[in-house]
Scaffold this motif. Structure first.
Motif, PDB file in Angstrom:
ATOM      1  N   TYR A 131      44.701  46.866  64.618  1.00  0.00           N
ATOM      2  CA  TYR A 131      45.842  46.660  63.729  1.00  0.00           C
ATOM      3  C   TYR A 131      46.809  47.845  63.711  1.00  0.00           C
ATOM      4  N   ASN A 132      46.610  48.830  64.577  1.00  0.00           N
ATOM      5  CA  ASN A 132      47.459  50.024  64.650  1.00  0.00           C
ATOM      6  C   ASN A 132      47.553  50.751  63.312  1.00  0.00           C
ATOM      7  N   LEU A 133      46.412  50.953  62.686  1.00  0.00           N
ATOM      8  CA  LEU A 133      46.372  51.636  61.397  1.00  0.00           C
ATOM      9  C   LEU A 133      46.150  53.116  61.603  1.00  0.00           C
ATOM     10  N   LYS A 134      46.777  53.911  60.753  1.00  0.00           N
ATOM     11  CA  LYS A 134      46.538  55.344  60.799  1.00  0.00           C
ATOM     12  C   LYS A 134      45.170  55.633  60.209  1.00  0.00           C
ATOM     13  N   GLU A 135      44.632  56.786  60.586  1.00  0.00           N
ATOM     14  CA  GLU A 135      43.335  57.173  60.048  1.00  0.00           C
ATOM     15  C   GLU A 135      43.497  57.584  58.591  1.00  0.00           C
ATOM     16  N   GLY A 136      42.453  57.477  57.852  1.00  0.00           N
ATOM     17  CA  GLY A 136      42.467  57.895  56.452  1.00  0.00           C
ATOM     18  C   GLY A 136      42.613  56.711  55.522  1.00  0.00           C
ATOM     19  N   GLY A 137      42.972  57.013  54.319  1.00  0.00           N
ATOM     20  CA  GLY A 137      43.107  55.997  53.290  1.00  0.00           C
ATOM     21  C   GLY A 137      42.125  56.258  52.162  1.00  0.00           C
ATOM     22  N   SER A 138      42.242  55.460  51.145  1.00  0.00           N
ATOM     23  CA  SER A 138      41.342  55.588  49.999  1.00  0.00           C
ATOM     24  C   SER A 138      41.183  54.225  49.337  1.00  0.00           C
ATOM     25  N   TYR A 139      40.206  54.152  48.462  1.00  0.00           N
ATOM     26  CA  TYR A 139      40.005  52.904  47.744  1.00  0.00           C
ATOM     27  C   TYR A 139      41.217  52.619  46.864  1.00  0.00           C
ATOM     28  N   GLY A 140      41.634  51.369  46.856  1.00  0.00           N
ATOM     29  CA  GLY A 140      42.782  50.966  46.061  1.00  0.00           C
ATOM     30  C   GLY A 140      42.382  50.476  44.683  1.00  0.00           C
ATOM     31  N   TYR A 141      43.393  50.143  43.908  1.00  0.00           N
ATOM     32  CA  TYR A 141      43.119  49.753  42.521  1.00  0.00           C
ATOM     33  C   TYR A 141      42.400  48.413  42.414  1.00  0.00           C
ATOM     34  N   SER A 142      42.551  47.521  43.379  1.00  0.00           N
ATOM     35  CA  SER A 142      41.834  46.244  43.323  1.00  0.00           C
ATOM     36  C   SER A 142      40.334  46.456  43.464  1.00  0.00           C
ATOM     37  N   TYR A 143      39.962  47.391  44.321  1.00  0.00           N
ATOM     38  CA  TYR A 143      38.551  47.732  44.484  1.00  0.00           C
ATOM     39  C   TYR A 143      37.997  48.304  43.174  1.00  0.00           C
ATOM     40  N   ILE A 144      38.767  49.185  42.562  1.00  0.00           N
ATOM     41  CA  ILE A 144      38.340  49.792  41.289  1.00  0.00           C
ATOM     42  C   ILE A 144      38.268  48.724  40.200  1.00  0.00           C
ATOM     43  N   LEU A 145      39.246  47.807  40.200  1.00  0.00           N
ATOM     44  CA  LEU A 145      39.216  46.718  39.222  1.00  0.00           C
ATOM     45  C   LEU A 145      37.996  45.832  39.406  1.00  0.00           C
ATOM     46  N   ALA A 146      37.547  45.663  40.644  1.00  0.00           N
ATOM     47  CA  ALA A 146      36.337  44.871  40.881  1.00  0.00           C
ATOM     48  C   ALA A 146      35.143  45.527  40.190  1.00  0.00           C
ATOM     49  N   TRP A 147      35.027  46.838  40.286  1.00  0.00           N
ATOM     50  CA  TRP A 147      33.913  47.524  39.616  1.00  0.00           C
ATOM     51  C   TRP A 147      34.078  47.518  38.098  1.00  0.00           C
ATOM     52  N   VAL A 148      35.306  47.609  37.615  1.00  0.00           N
ATOM     53  CA  VAL A 148      35.541  47.510  36.169  1.00  0.00           C
ATOM     54  C   VAL A 148      35.194  46.100  35.684  1.00  0.00           C
ATOM     55  N   ALA A 149      35.554  45.087  36.487  1.00  0.00           N
ATOM     56  CA  ALA A 149      35.210  43.706  36.141  1.00  0.00           C
ATOM     57  C   ALA A 149      33.699  43.515  36.116  1.00  0.00           C
ATOM     58  N   PHE A 150      32.997  44.206  37.011  1.00  0.00           N
ATOM     59  CA  PHE A 150      31.531  44.158  36.993  1.00  0.00           C
ATOM     60  C   PHE A 150      31.016  44.636  35.644  1.00  0.00           C
ATOM     61  N   ALA A 151      31.510  45.775  35.191  1.00  0.00           N
ATOM     62  CA  ALA A 151      31.060  46.321  33.904  1.00  0.00           C
ATOM     63  C   ALA A 151      31.432  45.383  32.748  1.00  0.00           C
ATOM     64  N   CYS A 152      32.638  44.841  32.792  1.00  0.00           N
ATOM     65  CA  CYS A 152      33.081  43.944  31.711  1.00  0.00           C
ATOM     66  C   CYS A 152      32.260  42.666  31.671  1.00  0.00           C
ATOM     67  N   THR A 153      31.984  42.076  32.822  1.00  0.00           N
ATOM     68  CA  THR A 153      31.197  40.842  32.826  1.00  0.00           C
ATOM     69  C   THR A 153      29.755  41.113  32.414  1.00  0.00           C
ATOM     70  N   PHE A 154      29.240  42.275  32.768  1.00  0.00           N
ATOM     71  CA  PHE A 154      27.881  42.633  32.353  1.00  0.00           C
ATOM     72  C   PHE A 154      27.807  42.788  30.837  1.00  0.00           C
ATOM     73  N   ILE A 155      28.749  43.514  30.265  1.00  0.00           N
ATOM     74  CA  ILE A 155      28.780  43.709  28.816  1.00  0.00           C
ATOM     75  C   ILE A 155      28.995  42.374  28.105  1.00  0.00           C
ATOM     76  N   SER A 156      29.887  41.558  28.655  1.00  0.00           N
ATOM     77  CA  SER A 156      30.140  40.241  28.072  1.00  0.00           C
ATOM     78  C   SER A 156      28.895  39.367  28.111  1.00  0.00           C
ATOM     79  N   GLY A 157      28.174  39.379  29.229  1.00  0.00           N
ATOM     80  CA  GLY A 157      26.939  38.614  29.340  1.00  0.00           C
ATOM     81  C   GLY A 157      25.902  39.050  28.323  1.00  0.00           C
ATOM     82  N   LEU A 158      25.797  40.360  28.115  1.00  0.00           N
ATOM     83  CA  LEU A 158      24.862  40.874  27.105  1.00  0.00           C
ATOM     84  C   LEU A 158      25.301  40.504  25.695  1.00  0.00           C
ATOM     85  N   MET A 159      26.617  40.526  25.443  1.00  0.00           N
ATOM     86  CA  MET A 159      27.111  40.143  24.119  1.00  0.00           C
ATOM     87  C   MET A 159      26.760  38.704  23.808  1.00  0.00           C
ATOM     88  N   TYR A 160      26.933  37.814  24.796  1.00  0.00           N
ATOM     89  CA  TYR A 160      26.596  36.404  24.574  1.00  0.00           C
ATOM     90  C   TYR A 160      25.098  36.220  24.347  1.00  0.00           C
TER      91      TYR A 160
END
Length: 167
Positions: A131-160
């Motif tokens: 894909y002619n991509l340059k080297e490097g990069g970092s995790y984006g906010y969607s990836y971080i949101l996926a992990w935040v969603a993991f925590a939220c769904t876990f807490i929500s499941g426990l609350m229920y």
């Protein structure tokens, strides 16, 4: 009790919104001139290529796609079941079915983010030249949101699981 119910509903809707954004948006891995998500690779923010069979780690990306979609669907189903149980359960009963489905959603998003975390280096190294991509990069906010969603769904499941229907 009404305030608690409003908080639980808002928390669940927030969890679902985070899952939708993390699944759809193009920012799991970002660099200076590219962004990659579970669906496509974009260079210069205008030239986007859909991830298909030519992608080196296509089966891995399919697993991430499938589990993220499943987690989003399960989160929405859990919300509708919660609303049904809210009016159908007798006083003092727990929202066990809603909790189980929400915890399954939590498990699916954890699996997707874990697979992506584990295979990210292989995915991007093998496809960088294609894909002619340059080297490097970092995790984006969607990836971080996926992990935040993991925590939220876990807490929500426990609350229920803990929550009982009261007057």
């Amino acid at each position: 009790m009404l305030v608690l119910l409003a908080f639980i509903i808002a928390f669940h809707i927030t969890s679902a919104a985070l899952l939708f954004i993390a699944t759809i948006d193009n920012a799991w891995w970002v660099g200076d001139e590219f962004s990659v998500d579970v669906w496509r690779v974009c260079t210069n923010t205008t030239n986007c290529t859909v991830i298909n069979e030519s992608f080196q780690e296509y089966s891995t990306m399919q697993a991430v796609q499938a589990t993220m979609i499943l987690s989003t669907i399960l989160c929405c189903v859990a919300f509708f079941i919660f609303l049904l149980q809210l009016f159908r359960l007798k006083q003092g009963e727990r929202f066990v079915l809603t909790s189980i489905i929400q915890l399954m959603s939590c498990l699916c998003v954890m699996i997707a983010a874990s697979i992506y975390t584990d295979r990210r280096q292989d995915i991007h190294e093998k496809n960088r030249e294609f894909y002619n991509l340059k080297e490097g990069g970092s995790y984006g906010y969607s990836y971080i949101l996926a992990w935040v969603a993991f925590a939220c769904t876990f807490i929500s499941g426990l609350m229920y699981l803990i929550l009982r229907k009261r007057k």
